[in-house]
Write a protein that holds these residues in place. Structure first.
Motif, PDB file in Angstrom:
ATOM      1  N   GLY A  20      -2.828  -3.742 -17.029  1.00 48.98           N
ATOM      2  CA  GLY A  20      -2.988  -2.952 -15.809  1.00 48.98           C
ATOM      3  C   GLY A  20      -1.650  -2.400 -15.392  1.00 48.98           C
ATOM      4  O   GLY A  20      -0.620  -2.720 -15.985  1.00 48.98           O
ATOM      5  N   SER A  30      -4.291   6.063 -11.458  1.00 46.28           N
ATOM      6  CA  SER A  30      -5.390   5.235 -10.949  1.00 46.28           C
ATOM      7  C   SER A  30      -4.885   3.815 -10.767  1.00 46.28           C
ATOM      8  O   SER A  30      -4.820   3.055 -11.723  1.00 46.28           O
ATOM      9  CB  SER A  30      -6.560   5.253 -11.938  1.00 46.28           C
ATOM     10  N   TRP A  31      -4.510   3.483  -9.557  1.00 43.57           N
ATOM     11  CA  TRP A  31      -4.014   2.126  -9.322  1.00 43.57           C
ATOM     12  C   TRP A  31      -4.952   1.315  -8.450  1.00 43.57           C
ATOM     13  O   TRP A  31      -4.870   0.103  -8.399  1.00 43.57           O
ATOM     14  CB  TRP A  31      -2.628   2.178  -8.647  1.00 43.57           C
ATOM     15  N   TRP A  32      -5.894   1.973  -7.792  1.00 45.77           N
ATOM     16  CA  TRP A  32      -6.689   1.339  -6.750  1.00 45.77           C
ATOM     17  C   TRP A  32      -7.503   0.158  -7.273  1.00 45.77           C
ATOM     18  O   TRP A  32      -7.618  -0.865  -6.607  1.00 45.77           O
ATOM     19  CB  TRP A  32      -7.578   2.404  -6.114  1.00 45.77           C
ATOM     20  N   TRP A  33      -8.078   0.274  -8.457  1.00 45.80           N
ATOM     21  CA  TRP A  33      -8.900  -0.819  -9.002  1.00 45.80           C
ATOM     22  C   TRP A  33      -8.187  -1.548 -10.123  1.00 45.80           C
ATOM     23  O   TRP A  33      -8.813  -2.070 -11.035  1.00 45.80           O
ATOM     24  CB  TRP A  33     -10.265  -0.280  -9.456  1.00 45.80           C
ATOM     25  N   ASP A  34      -6.890  -1.603 -10.050  1.00 43.16           N
ATOM     26  CA  ASP A  34      -6.098  -2.367 -11.006  1.00 43.16           C
ATOM     27  C   ASP A  34      -6.470  -3.862 -10.890  1.00 43.16           C
ATOM     28  O   ASP A  34      -6.692  -4.357  -9.774  1.00 43.16           O
ATOM     29  CB  ASP A  34      -4.622  -2.159 -10.655  1.00 43.16           C
ATOM     30  N   PRO A  35      -6.537  -4.591 -12.028  1.00 46.26           N
ATOM     31  CA  PRO A  35      -6.966  -5.998 -11.977  1.00 46.26           C
ATOM     32  C   PRO A  35      -6.168  -6.860 -10.996  1.00 46.26           C
ATOM     33  O   PRO A  35      -6.730  -7.702 -10.293  1.00 46.26           O
ATOM     34  CB  PRO A  35      -6.758  -6.480 -13.414  1.00 46.26           C
ATOM     35  N   LEU A  74       1.368   4.074  -3.136  1.00 42.96           N
ATOM     36  CA  LEU A  74       1.152   5.523  -2.979  1.00 42.96           C
ATOM     37  C   LEU A  74       2.353   6.319  -3.490  1.00 42.96           C
ATOM     38  O   LEU A  74       2.196   7.373  -4.108  1.00 42.96           O
ATOM     39  CB  LEU A  74       0.907   5.864  -1.502  1.00 42.96           C
ATOM     40  N   ASN A  76      -7.384  -6.059  -7.591  1.00 40.62           N
ATOM     41  CA  ASN A  76      -8.716  -6.664  -7.432  1.00 40.62           C
ATOM     42  C   ASN A  76      -8.602  -8.142  -7.091  1.00 40.62           C
ATOM     43  O   ASN A  76      -9.253  -8.655  -6.183  1.00 40.62           O
ATOM     44  CB  ASN A  76      -9.516  -6.545  -8.731  1.00 40.62           C
ATOM     45  N   MET A  77      -7.757  -8.834  -7.852  1.00 44.18           N
ATOM     46  CA  MET A  77      -7.621 -10.283  -7.651  1.00 44.18           C
ATOM     47  C   MET A  77      -6.964 -10.572  -6.297  1.00 44.18           C
ATOM     48  O   MET A  77      -7.294 -11.561  -5.647  1.00 44.18           O
ATOM     49  CB  MET A  77      -6.803 -10.905  -8.784  1.00 44.18           C
ATOM     50  N   ILE A  92      -7.357  -8.798  -3.628  1.00 44.97           N
ATOM     51  CA  ILE A  92      -8.432  -8.634  -2.634  1.00 44.97           C
ATOM     52  C   ILE A  92      -9.280  -9.906  -2.593  1.00 44.97           C
ATOM     53  O   ILE A  92      -9.608 -10.437  -1.533  1.00 44.97           O
ATOM     54  CB  ILE A  92      -9.316  -7.403  -2.975  1.00 44.97           C
ATOM     55  N   TYR A  96       0.805  -1.224   0.000  1.00 39.54           N
ATOM     56  CA  TYR A  96       0.000   0.000   0.000  1.00 39.54           C
ATOM     57  C   TYR A  96       0.846   1.286   0.000  1.00 39.54           C
ATOM     58  O   TYR A  96       0.677   2.131  -0.894  1.00 39.54           O
ATOM     59  CB  TYR A  96      -0.983  -0.085   1.177  1.00 39.54           C
TER      60      TYR A  96
END
Lengths: 215, 310
Positions: free
Chosen positions: B304, B245-250, B238, B253-254, B256, B234
């Protein structure tokens, strides 16, 4: 209290599962949309996708925070007062959000949860009998306390970072330490208990004559 | 070095194949120990070659100012980038395999499963992700233009490529987080391999309780390593991807998804003696590993900020 506990666990699991489904949906969407000329990451379409994901996940993150804030006072407050105390925290946070600033309102909620959880940890350390835990055993309860405090701190750090990075370092590393040590204590509570008993036996040798063993 | 490294990987894979076959028969315990040590020792040797190669890069390929020849920085590349990460994962899993083979030598199904998974990792590395063939292709592609410009004696051309190289050196190759975030994740992947095999054994009859113990023993360690590894990613994100925009990178996501699956497995296990929960726990342990594999493959399949595909 047991029904309340199970209800909160179910809510947390459902929210986490929903976050998982959302994350999978996002990944599949990126895969489907990845043939954008010039590359999908960094494109305008990617920004739109990120905005949709932010909007969709916001209620889930709020639900996650609320379930944590509901979870924390139950350790320390009796059931008869729990609903009123929790409602009070929400009302004060909402009032501050409306009157002053939403971030300040959220901070009131987080800081209250952090203060209560810190008190729970201190009470666990001094061996207070008035705490309500689902789990048994000192290390397990201390681990649970540290894990919850670390999680609240981490979520608060994510929230604060959107406006300021001044306190990020201190909060983030505290949260990371608390989450990690909380997990170690929770997952290895049996081993730690054995180690603790062994150490105590070594430090405090028996003063009485041992009883003769029976065959 | 590439050929020798590949030969070492072939020895490791061959040892692993023989080990898996012998495990299935339940015979030749001493020979199996030698084969396991051979496979793990070969991987360790291969890893040593990688470390030596990285030390050579550190010594021989500094970034120098093309105008005055002053050294601006030297690469301190960790030995788990590009295709090397599968070698690091395999090495970690071979240590897990040694521990399980020694501790549960009579549980034929479990040790066969562990050894087959080790062979699968080795075979995938050898045929699809060989770190020695070629050595660090992406790093090579990044630096070759600068090296050529430097040798051609055109300082302006070399300086043009230098800026990007310095940024990547400081933010990626030499980053402190590079020494914590990836190795913790690969340590968790190695441990979750044992959780997979233990969960499969839970569905059988003869080794169900040992399977559960193996799955949980490594699962809890893996979960701590996974959580800490993800947390340490994390602050790095930052810093390295500021303004992007990295927060919803595939890949994120995976990751998570993977964390949620393993959290669900550990929670389900608390209720394993309730009706149907034993099977549900085992299925979660198995499907979590499926999500882990998908998370790993996302880097190669879905574009991504974390990926190697455009």
């Amino acid at each position: 209290m047991k029904k309340y506990d199970i209800g909160l666990i179910v809510v947390t699991v459902v929210v986490l599962a929903a976050l998982g489904v959302l994350a999978l949906g996002g990944t599949l969407y990126v895969w489907w949309a990845s043939d954008v000329p010039g590359g999908f990451p960094g494109s305008l379409e990617y920004e739109e996708y990120a905005a949709v994901m932010n909007r969709s996940s916001l209620p889930l993150f709020i639900a996650l925070v609320l379930s944590l804030v509901l979870c924390i006072p139950k350790r320390i407050i009796r059931r008869a007062h729990l609903v009123w105390v929790t409602l009070g925290i929400f009302l004060v946070s909402a009032a501050v959000s409306i009157i002053a600033d939403p971030l300040l309102g959220a901070s009131v909620m987080f800081l209250t949860a952090i203060a209560i959880q810190a008190a729970v940890i201190v009470m666990t350390l001094v061996g207070s009998k008035s705490l309500n835990f689902q789990t048994e055993g000192f290390f397990s309860q201390l681990g649970s306390g540290l894990l919850h405090l670390g999680t609240v701190l981490f979520l608060y750090d994510v929230l604060l970072l959107s406006t300021s990075s001044i306190s990020h370092s201190l909060i983030f590393w505290s949260a990371t330490f608390l989450i990690t040590s909380g997990m170690i204590l929770s997952f290895y509570q049996k081993e730690l208990s054995r180690l603790f008993v062994f150490t105590r036996e070594v430090q405090e040798p028996q003063t009485e004559d041992p009883k003769p063993e029976r065959d | 070095m590439g050929t020798i490294g590949t030969l070492i990987l072939i020895v490791a894979t061959a040892s692993g194949v023989a080990l898996a076959i012998l495990s299935a028969t339940g015979k030749a315990e001493t020979l199996r120990t030698y084969l396991l040590v051979g496979a793990s020792g070969s991987l360790l040797l291969a890893f040593g070659f990688i470390i030596y190669f990285h030390l050579q890069i550190n010594t021989l390929l500094p970034l120098v100012n093309p105008f005055d020849g002053q050294i601006i920085g030297t690469y301190k590349i960790p030995p788990w980038i590009e295709e090397e990460k599968l070698l690091f994962w395999s090495l970690g899993f071979s240590l897990v395999a040694i521990a399980i083979n020694l501790r549960h030598s009579t549980q034929r199904m479990i040790i066969t499963g562990v050894n087959v998974l080790l062979v699968a990792l080795l075979a995938i590395m050898l045929f699809a992700s060989n770190p020695f063939h070629p050595l660090l292709p992406n790093f090579h592609a990044e630096i070759i233009g600068y090296q050529q410009a430097l040798m051609s004696g055109d300082p302006n051309a070399a300086f043009g490529t230098l800026q990007g190289l310095i940024g990547k050196m400081m933010g990626f190759y030499n980053s402190t987080y590079m020494w914590t975030h990836p190795p913790l994740l690969f340590a968790s992947y190695a441990a979750f391999g044992a959780t997979l095999i233990g969960s499969i054994a839970m569905l059988g009859r003869s080794e169900r309780s040992v399977g559960d113990a193996v799955a949980y023993d490594y699962g809890r360690f893996g979960f701590i390593a996974l959580t800490l590894g993800l947390l340490l990613g994390y602050p790095w994100a930052l810093l390295a991807w500021e303004g992007q925009s990295w927060w919803w990178d595939p890949k994120i996501n995976m990751a998570i998804m993977m964390w949620v699956f393993y959290a669900a497995y550990l929670h389900a296990r608390l209720y394993k003696h309730r009706p149907t929960m034993w099977t549900a726990t085992a299925i979660l342990g198995i499907s979590s590993f499926g999500v882990l594999v998908l998370t790993y493959l996302t880097t190669y399949l879905i574009p991504g900020i974390h990926s190697v595909v455009g």
